[in-house]
Design an enzyme around this catalytic site. Structure first.
Site, PDB file in Angstrom:
ATOM      1  CD  GLU A   1      -2.619  -1.474   2.371  1.00  0.00           C
ATOM      2  OE1 GLU A   1      -2.744  -0.543   3.133  1.00  0.00           O
ATOM      3  OE2 GLU A   1      -3.442  -2.367   2.561  1.00  0.00           O
TER       4      GLU A   1
ATOM      5  CG  ASN B   1      -0.536  -6.508  -2.048  1.00  0.00           C
ATOM      6  OD1 ASN B   1      -1.048  -6.829  -2.990  1.00  0.00           O
ATOM      7  ND2 ASN B   1      -0.786  -6.574  -0.947  1.00  0.00           N
TER       8      ASN B   1
ATOM      9  CG  HIS C   1      -9.725  -6.005   0.485  1.00  0.00           C
ATOM     10  ND1 HIS C   1      -9.925  -7.198   0.912  1.00  0.00           N
ATOM     11  CD2 HIS C   1      -8.211  -5.846   0.680  1.00  0.00           C
ATOM     12  CE1 HIS C   1      -8.747  -7.624   1.299  1.00  0.00           C
ATOM     13  NE2 HIS C   1      -7.874  -6.862   1.235  1.00  0.00           N
TER      14      HIS C   1
ATOM     15  CD  GLU D   1      -4.320  -7.928   0.856  1.00  0.00           C
ATOM     16  OE1 GLU D   1      -5.173  -7.333   1.640  1.00  0.00           O
ATOM     17  OE2 GLU D   1      -3.124  -7.539   1.055  1.00  0.00           O
TER      18      GLU D   1
ATOM     19  CG  ASP E   1     -12.336  -9.793   1.246  1.00  0.00           C
ATOM     20  OD1 ASP E   1     -11.765  -9.826   2.114  1.00  0.00           O
ATOM     21  OD2 ASP E   1     -12.267  -8.444   0.550  1.00  0.00           O
TER      22      ASP E   1
END
Ligand code: G3I
Length: 318
Positions: free
Chosen positions: A130, A172, A208, A236, A238
């Site tokens: 990030e 990432n 996400h 990641e 979801d």
């Protein structure tokens, strides 16, 4: 096995999940599903600075060893997460009164110690997590950026490469799945690193998502990063839902899970598709988004949702 693992092999895509330390200790259904369903395991917290070095010089490898040994025992690869982040820092680092030179030495020592310990045991590292600010198309003004300037990114990648030349090194981030100011900033950072010969192998798109997330430019975005000669990873995944979710929302959720997998399958350089936890029992979402949840492939009693069935079908057909 009958699960998702190995089904992406024909297209070279490993299907992974993050794994939580508390869940690993459950020693029951969680570990059975984890070993049956996934090619790859990501350390959800086990390799973060606050867990591995809670006090200066006092390393605690308990939970990272549990994760790596589980993966090794089950023929799974490990994605190491994460070496340089503005969060999950132990208090002695986050609230320390170190000079920039001291912080640079601390960061180098941290990276070389963690990557060195897991040399040959971790296939890919989220070296920088990030780094891009949420707005303004610039680098996040983290502890590292403020103290060390933009060069901290290249330094961290070089230190990680020295410690394990065999590991794939990733940057990432989240909110970079579509073409937007944030992904443009990430693109420019990575293009510069490649131009300067800095060892960076891949970009992780956290993914996400909510049902409202606009993914119309996802494919073009993944392709432009792949065209830099980089591996692409969905790291990641979801899809959070407002609680209580309806059957229609579970179907829409399945649509997003498969939409992102289709984009990964369509880009040759996409090497993995990782979900951020596979069961609602241990998802981070309810803590971060009160009133939301139901984000994972399996519910809290390990029953698969439409998203799981549709991913499995898509992989069989691919
Ligand atoms: O290990 C301690 C335990 O000893 C203690 O009893 C317990 C209660 O205080 O806390 C445990 O640590 C927690 C850790 O998760 C354990 O898994 C931390 O408090 C908690 O902050 C930590 O949350 C994680 C968070 O990152 C911060 O590290 C979430 O599980 C994890 O899902 C989340 O993951 C991040 C990615 O790294 C980056 N992308 C966003 C994603 C979601 O925030």
């Amino acid at each position: 096995g009958s699960g998702l693992r190995h089904r992406g092999r024909a297209s070279g895509v490993k299907i992974g999940t993050a794994a939580q330390p508390a869940a690993m200790a459950e020693n029951g259904a969680y570990q059975a599903v984890l070993s049956q369903e996934f090619d790859s395991v990501t350390s959800e917290s086990q390799m973060k600075w606050d867990i591995v070095e809670p006090a200066r010089g006092a390393y605690d490898w308990t939970s990272s060893e549990a994760l790596v040994r589980f993966a090794e025992a089950n023929g799974q690869i490990v994605r190491g997460h994460t070496l340089v982040w503005h969060d999950a820092l132990p208090g002695w680092v986050a609230n320390g009164t170190f000079s920039p030179e001291q912080l640079r030495d601390l960061l180098r020592e941290h990276i070389q110690t963690v990557v060195g310990r897991y040399k040959g045991r971790v296939a890919a590292w989220d070296v920088i997590n990030e780094p891009i600010a949420d707005t303004g198309g610039k680098l996040r003004p983290s502890l590292w950026m403020t103290a060390l300037g933009p060069g901290y990114i290249a330094d961290a990648l070089r230190w990680a490469h020295e410690a394990d030349p065999g590991a794939k090194l990733y940057i990432n981030d989240y909110g970079v799945e579509a073409v937007n100011a944030k992904s443009d900033a990430l693109y420019n950072v990575v293009r510069g690193l490649r131009r300067d010969g800095v060892p960076v192998d891949g970009v992780g798109f956290q993914s996400h998502l909510a049902l409202s997330t606009n993914l119309t430019t996802l494919d073009a975005n993944l392709r432009r990063f792949a065209d830099l000669g980089l591996d692409i990873a969905i790291t990641e995944m979801d899809v959070r839902l407002p609680l209580p979710a309806t059957p229609a929302q579970h179907v829409a959720q399945a649509g997003l899970y498969t939409r992102v997998l289709q984009a990964c399958l369509a880009v040759a350089r996409c090497v993995s598709y990782t979900v951020w936890g596979f069961t609602d029992r241990y998802s981070w979402v309810p803590y971060a988004y009160p009133g939301w949840g139901d984000a994972c492939l399996f519910d809290a009693t390990y029953q698969p949702k439409p998203a799981y069935q549709q991913l499995r079908q898509l992989l069989v057909d691919s």
